[in-house]
Design a protein around this motif. Sequence first.
Motif, PDB file in Angstrom:
ATOM      1  N   ASP A 155       0.853  -1.188   0.000  1.00 36.65           N
ATOM      2  CA  ASP A 155       0.000   0.000   0.000  1.00 36.65           C
ATOM      3  C   ASP A 155       0.891   1.242   0.000  1.00 36.65           C
ATOM      4  OD1 ASP A 155       0.711   0.703   2.711  1.00 36.65           O
ATOM      5  OD2 ASP A 155      -0.897  -0.569   3.470  1.00 36.65           O
ATOM      6  N   ALA A 156       0.267   2.391  -0.216  1.00 45.02           N
ATOM      7  CA  ALA A 156       1.022   3.632  -0.362  1.00 45.02           C
ATOM      8  C   ALA A 156       1.705   4.042   0.936  1.00 45.02           C
ATOM      9  CB  ALA A 156       0.094   4.737  -0.855  1.00 45.02           C
ATOM     10  N   ASP A 157       1.093   3.736   2.080  1.00 48.57           N
ATOM     11  CA  ASP A 157       1.699   4.091   3.368  1.00 48.57           C
ATOM     12  C   ASP A 157       3.063   3.429   3.526  1.00 48.57           C
ATOM     13  OD1 ASP A 157      -0.427   5.668   4.111  1.00 48.57           O
ATOM     14  OD2 ASP A 157      -1.428   4.094   5.275  1.00 48.57           O
ATOM     15  N   GLN A 158       3.118   2.135   3.246  1.00 44.18           N
ATOM     16  CA  GLN A 158       4.385   1.403   3.382  1.00 44.18           C
ATOM     17  C   GLN A 158       5.439   1.959   2.423  1.00 44.18           C
ATOM     18  OE1 GLN A 158       3.313  -2.661   2.597  1.00 44.18           O
ATOM     19  NE2 GLN A 158       1.910  -2.790   4.343  1.00 44.18           N
ATOM     20  N   ALA A 159       5.020   2.226   1.194  1.00 43.28           N
ATOM     21  CA  ALA A 159       5.958   2.753   0.207  1.00 43.28           C
ATOM     22  C   ALA A 159       6.478   4.117   0.614  1.00 43.28           C
ATOM     23  CB  ALA A 159       5.283   2.829  -1.160  1.00 43.28           C
ATOM     24  N   GLU A 160       5.583   4.978   1.063  1.00 44.22           N
ATOM     25  CA  GLU A 160       5.983   6.336   1.441  1.00 44.22           C
ATOM     26  C   GLU A 160       6.917   6.319   2.643  1.00 44.22           C
ATOM     27  OE1 GLU A 160       3.925  10.719   2.142  1.00 44.22           O
ATOM     28  OE2 GLU A 160       2.661   8.951   1.938  1.00 44.22           O
ATOM     29  N   GLU A 161       6.646   5.421   3.584  1.00 43.06           N
ATOM     30  CA  GLU A 161       7.494   5.339   4.774  1.00 43.06           C
ATOM     31  C   GLU A 161       8.932   5.004   4.405  1.00 43.06           C
ATOM     32  OE1 GLU A 161       7.773   2.757   8.947  1.00 43.06           O
ATOM     33  OE2 GLU A 161       5.945   2.710   7.745  1.00 43.06           O
ATOM     34  N   MET A 162       9.116   4.139   3.425  1.00 43.16           N
ATOM     35  CA  MET A 162      10.462   3.715   3.053  1.00 43.16           C
ATOM     36  C   MET A 162      11.134   4.653   2.046  1.00 43.16           C
ATOM     37  SD  MET A 162      10.271  -0.466   2.794  1.00 43.16           S
ATOM     38  CE  MET A 162       8.628  -0.659   2.072  1.00 43.16           C
ATOM     39  N   LEU A 163      10.340   5.296   1.174  1.00 41.95           N
ATOM     40  CA  LEU A 163      10.938   5.944   0.007  1.00 41.95           C
ATOM     41  C   LEU A 163      10.609   7.425  -0.147  1.00 41.95           C
ATOM     42  CD1 LEU A 163      10.184   3.042  -2.492  1.00 41.95           C
ATOM     43  CD2 LEU A 163      12.431   3.660  -1.575  1.00 41.95           C
ATOM     44  N   ALA A 164       9.892   8.022   0.801  1.00 39.60           N
ATOM     45  CA  ALA A 164       9.446   9.412   0.638  1.00 39.60           C
ATOM     46  C   ALA A 164      10.591  10.369   0.357  1.00 39.60           C
ATOM     47  CB  ALA A 164       8.680   9.864   1.877  1.00 39.60           C
ATOM     48  N   ALA A 165      11.773  10.105   0.923  1.00 37.07           N
ATOM     49  CA  ALA A 165      12.904  11.018   0.742  1.00 37.07           C
ATOM     50  C   ALA A 165      13.453  10.987  -0.680  1.00 37.07           C
ATOM     51  CB  ALA A 165      14.014  10.673   1.728  1.00 37.07           C
ATOM     52  N   SER A 166      13.087   9.967  -1.443  1.00 28.63           N
ATOM     53  CA  SER A 166      13.677   9.775  -2.779  1.00 28.63           C
ATOM     54  C   SER A 166      12.713  10.027  -3.929  1.00 28.63           C
ATOM     55  CB  SER A 166      14.221   8.344  -2.906  1.00 28.63           C
ATOM     56  OG  SER A 166      15.171   8.063  -1.904  1.00 28.63           O
ATOM     57  N   VAL A 167      11.410  10.089  -3.645  1.00 32.59           N
ATOM     58  CA  VAL A 167      10.432  10.186  -4.728  1.00 32.59           C
ATOM     59  C   VAL A 167       9.702  11.522  -4.692  1.00 32.59           C
ATOM     60  CG1 VAL A 167      10.126   7.680  -4.745  1.00 32.59           C
ATOM     61  CG2 VAL A 167       8.531   9.106  -3.451  1.00 32.59           C
ATOM     62  N   ALA A 168       9.232  11.951  -5.873  1.00 27.56           N
ATOM     63  CA  ALA A 168       8.513  13.218  -5.979  1.00 27.56           C
ATOM     64  C   ALA A 168       7.013  13.039  -5.818  1.00 27.56           C
ATOM     65  CB  ALA A 168       8.815  13.866  -7.326  1.00 27.56           C
ATOM     66  N   VAL A 169       6.496  11.884  -6.264  1.00 26.61           N
ATOM     67  CA  VAL A 169       5.053  11.645  -6.263  1.00 26.61           C
ATOM     68  C   VAL A 169       4.763  10.226  -5.794  1.00 26.61           C
ATOM     69  CG1 VAL A 169       3.018  11.357  -7.762  1.00 26.61           C
ATOM     70  CG2 VAL A 169       4.541  13.314  -8.095  1.00 26.61           C
ATOM     71  N   VAL A 170       3.750  10.095  -4.938  1.00 29.11           N
ATOM     72  CA  VAL A 170       3.206   8.790  -4.556  1.00 29.11           C
ATOM     73  C   VAL A 170       1.756   8.740  -5.029  1.00 29.11           C
ATOM     74  CG1 VAL A 170       2.521   7.275  -2.655  1.00 29.11           C
ATOM     75  CG2 VAL A 170       4.704   8.489  -2.549  1.00 29.11           C
ATOM     76  N   VAL A 171       1.439   7.764  -5.868  1.00 30.72           N
ATOM     77  CA  VAL A 171       0.071   7.569  -6.342  1.00 30.72           C
ATOM     78  C   VAL A 171      -0.574   6.481  -5.485  1.00 30.72           C
ATOM     79  CG1 VAL A 171      -1.406   6.932  -8.275  1.00 30.72           C
ATOM     80  CG2 VAL A 171       0.682   8.261  -8.679  1.00 30.72           C
ATOM     81  N   ASP A 172      -1.600   6.867  -4.740  1.00 32.70           N
ATOM     82  CA  ASP A 172      -2.250   5.968  -3.786  1.00 32.70           C
ATOM     83  C   ASP A 172      -3.542   5.429  -4.388  1.00 32.70           C
ATOM     84  OD1 ASP A 172      -3.467   4.674  -1.689  1.00 32.70           O
ATOM     85  OD2 ASP A 172      -3.542   6.418  -0.349  1.00 32.70           O
ATOM     86  N   ALA A 173      -3.541   4.144  -4.734  1.00 27.87           N
ATOM     87  CA  ALA A 173      -4.744   3.505  -5.273  1.00 27.87           C
ATOM     88  C   ALA A 173      -5.241   2.400  -4.346  1.00 27.87           C
ATOM     89  CB  ALA A 173      -4.466   2.951  -6.664  1.00 27.87           C
ATOM     90  N   GLY A 174      -4.927   2.519  -3.055  1.00 26.68           N
ATOM     91  CA  GLY A 174      -5.389   1.521  -2.099  1.00 26.68           C
ATOM     92  C   GLY A 174      -4.478   0.315  -2.042  1.00 26.68           C
ATOM     93  N   GLU A 175      -4.962  -0.725  -1.403  1.00 25.63           N
ATOM     94  CA  GLU A 175      -4.192  -1.959  -1.231  1.00 25.63           C
ATOM     95  C   GLU A 175      -3.944  -2.634  -2.573  1.00 25.63           C
ATOM     96  OE1 GLU A 175      -2.498  -4.890   1.515  1.00 25.63           O
ATOM     97  OE2 GLU A 175      -3.431  -2.958   1.945  1.00 25.63           O
TER      98      GLU A 175
END
Length: 220
Positions: A155-175
Amino acid sequence: MICERFTTGSPEELEDAVEAAVMAIQRGDLVVLPTDTVYGIAADAFDKEAVAGLLEAKGRGREMPPPVLVSSTATLDALATRVPGYARALVEAFWPGPLTVICHQQQSLQWDLGDTRGTVAVRMPDHEVAREILERTGPLAVSSANLTGMPAATDADQAEEMLAASVAVVVDAGESPGGEASTIVDCTGDQGRILRRGALSLEQLNEVLEPLGATLTDLD
């Protein structure tokens, strides 16, 4: 880098999310996007610096090049050459879906995905949002959205927690609907070989190939 997050709950939100992701890719930035298996971290496959940034964000070296996601089966022949018949049968049966095929890459391609040894790993995801982005960007280098050694984000939460410092955009489409990585098949030889077990089993793949007189070998 400031990481922006976009949801896809309505048609308007979806369009905003896709447009933000496309613009970020075109700028050479990294994007987290949903797929049918797990969330991925994406870069323009033809942007050498962006691909290097993807590997760095995950904590990977050039010896682990990312696969390439495409929006259409027709793109396989633009990226790969000497695609064997059994590979085409698998693609016809399982694309879009959780199958990654490794083929010889077209020598004319101007890109640097890492130490590929003249091959390219290609997949067409079965996810509307991912394909909408791919249709506008062209082929993307995409690896699972996680730090190397950590579980892939579903899910987007897990991805953002690990990679937020490196990415410009997170597209959240749920699980993620799949939650399991794709099965990787090496199609560079006369007989295909599974390199990574994933959402598709050896039995499912061979069910397609056996009528053609072909089978895959499994991991040792």
